[in-house]
Every structure is written in C-alpha cells, then in structure tokens.
Design a protein around this motif. Structure first.
Motif, short mmCIF file in Angstrom:
data_model
loop_
_atom_site.label_atom_id
_atom_site.label_comp_id
_atom_site.label_asym_id
_atom_site.label_seq_id
_atom_site.Cartn_x
_atom_site.Cartn_y
_atom_site.Cartn_z
N UNK A 16 0.84 -1.20 0.00
CA UNK A 16 0.00 0.00 0.00
C UNK A 16 0.87 1.25 0.00
N UNK A 17 0.42 2.32 -0.63
CA UNK A 17 1.14 3.60 -0.53
C UNK A 17 1.21 4.02 0.93
N UNK A 18 2.30 4.65 1.35
CA UNK A 18 2.46 5.00 2.76
C UNK A 18 1.30 5.75 3.37
N UNK A 19 0.74 6.72 2.67
CA UNK A 19 -0.37 7.49 3.24
C UNK A 19 -1.59 6.61 3.49
N UNK A 20 -1.92 5.74 2.51
CA UNK A 20 -3.06 4.84 2.69
C UNK A 20 -2.78 3.84 3.80
N UNK A 21 -1.56 3.32 3.85
CA UNK A 21 -1.20 2.36 4.90
C UNK A 21 -1.38 2.98 6.28
N UNK A 22 -0.88 4.19 6.46
CA UNK A 22 -0.99 4.87 7.75
C UNK A 22 -2.44 5.11 8.12
N UNK A 32 6.41 10.60 7.53
CA UNK A 32 5.84 11.87 7.08
C UNK A 32 4.31 11.81 7.09
N UNK A 33 3.76 10.67 6.68
CA UNK A 33 2.30 10.53 6.65
C UNK A 33 1.72 10.43 8.05
N UNK A 34 2.44 9.79 8.96
CA UNK A 34 1.93 9.55 10.31
C UNK A 34 2.19 10.70 11.26
N UNK A 35 3.23 11.48 11.00
CA UNK A 35 3.63 12.47 11.99
C UNK A 35 4.00 11.76 13.28
#
Length: 244
Positions: free
Chosen positions: A90-96, A137-140
């Motif tokens: 999954x793309x990192x943003x979707x995974x997060x 970066x996506x999760x902060x």
C-alpha cells in the motif's frame, strides 16, 4: 496522555534488566487476558493472527488483517502496536490511515520483500529507509514505528550488517529497531551500535526477557510464540477429553 504518547514513553528510561514486555495477542480474547494480567501495552504478531484466521504467515489479505487488529484494539484499553509485515504494497499514506483507523498506535514494518517465486529476500536498505521516511511523514507523531531488520532471519549473521540498516532506519524516523532472531551474543554489539530503543524476540529455548534486557534489549516481544504455547495447552486438554 494519548495512547501513542503512552506507548512511546514506555520505551524510554528503562533500567537494564527491566525491558518493556509486550505480549502478542492473536484475537480479542487473548488481548483481554494479557491486559487483565497487567500488560501496559500489546503488540499483535502477524503470524499469530494469520494462524488464528486460518492462513499461512504472510497470506492474510490486508482487509482481514486490519479488521483483526481493530478487534484487538477495541477489546482493551492499553496501547496496541500491530505487525503489518511489509505494508501490503500500500502507498504509505493509505497504509498509515488504514492502520490508524483500527485504533492501533504503533506498527512493525519489515525490510524483507517476497518475490514472484514466493521467496523472501532483503530489500535494498536505502529504498526501505525511503519507505519508512514516507510512513513517518504521513503519520507524523501519531504512530510508534518499529523497523524490523531481517538480516539474521535471511542468513546474514554479522551484527554490522544489521547495525548499518538500523542506522538508516532510525535516521528515516523509526522509533525503535527490531533485529529479529539476532542471537543473544550479538545483542551487546547491536546495543552499542544502534541509537534508541532495541526490540528483541524471546524464544522458548532462549534467554528470558529479563536476561535479554540485561544484554541490552529495551523491549521484548514474542511473535506467535504465546499462541503456540496456548495451542500446546489446548492439545493437552483435547487429548484428555479424547481419553475413554
């Protein structure tokens, strides 16, 4: 304090010989048992959940894995970290976002990748560090990221190889590093070479969690080991019931 802040705080200022012990629940019932016994946080094992759902390790569809994690999270009040293998492509943003939607506040991400032949090999460390940086970066600060290092698992026994990868992953934003199946004699070198919390796995015939802590482990997890111990006990019960 938020759940992720609690989980993060549990990893710091620990005395030698007093590692954070994170049992690995495979379903809601086992999660409740561990919480009731006093565990301050939990860490789901992908292999344990796979077995409980009737799959081989690494074969659970992402939707089923996230649903299983969500059931564990909503059954307890302590922070939960989840083993999400390599991220399921999954793309990192979707995974997060999908992980956070379960209520989990931490994750394991491994640096192995499965090829078309079904065999797992080590990812390029710089590539994986880039992936971890995108996850961060996506999760902060919403996720505690535990970067699994698979060198020992994949037949690279030198601690220096694990340390080199670990340093890249920490620089990319990992909160903790997990050199899975590192032998006990390698732990002091890993502790010296790796900045921040160090996760080690407790095996049935290996050192105790306390001993792992004395050697340098900050955190101790069990993979599917606790489920296997439970199944052994259940087999004894089943055998007793089957006796005439």
């Amino acid at each position: 304090m938020s759940a992720v802040d609690t989980l993060r705080a549990l990893h710091h200022d620990r005395a030698p010989g007093d590692p954070l012990i994170l049992p690995g629940p495979w379903d809601a019932a086992s999660a409740r048992v561990f919480e009731e016994a006093g565990s301050p946080a939990l860490a789901t094992p992908s292999a344990g959940i796979a077995l409980s759902l009737g799959y081989e390790d690494g074969q659970v569809p992402p939707g089923e894995m996230f649903a299983a994690i969500a059931r564990v999270v909503r059954s307890v009040s302590v922070p939960v970290s989840a083993d999400i293998e390599g991220g399921y492509g999954l793309p990192p943003k979707e995974l997060v976002e999908r992980l956070l939607a379960t209520g989990a506040v931490g994750c394991n991400l491994e640096d192995s990748v499965k090829g078309e032949d079904g065999r797992s090999t080590l990812k390029d460390p710089a590539e994986h560090a880039g992936f971890l940086a995108e996850v961060r970066a996506a999760a902060g600060d919403r996720l505690f990221v535990n970067a699994r290092v698979d060198t020992f698992l994949r037949g690279v026994p030198e601690p220096e190889a694990a340390i080199e990868r670990a340093r890249l992953y920490v620089a990319a934003g990992a909160d903790c590093v997990y050199p899975i199946l590192a032998p006990a004699e390698a732990i002091p070198a890993l502790r010296t070479g790796i900045e921040g919390p160090l996760n080690m796995v407790a095996e049935p015939v290996g050192p105790s969690p306390r001993k792992l802590g004395e050697l340098g482990a900050t955190r101790v997890t069990f993979g599917p080991g606790l489920l296997h111990r439970s199944l052994t006990a259940l087999r004894d019960i089943a055998d007793e019931l089957a006796r005439p």
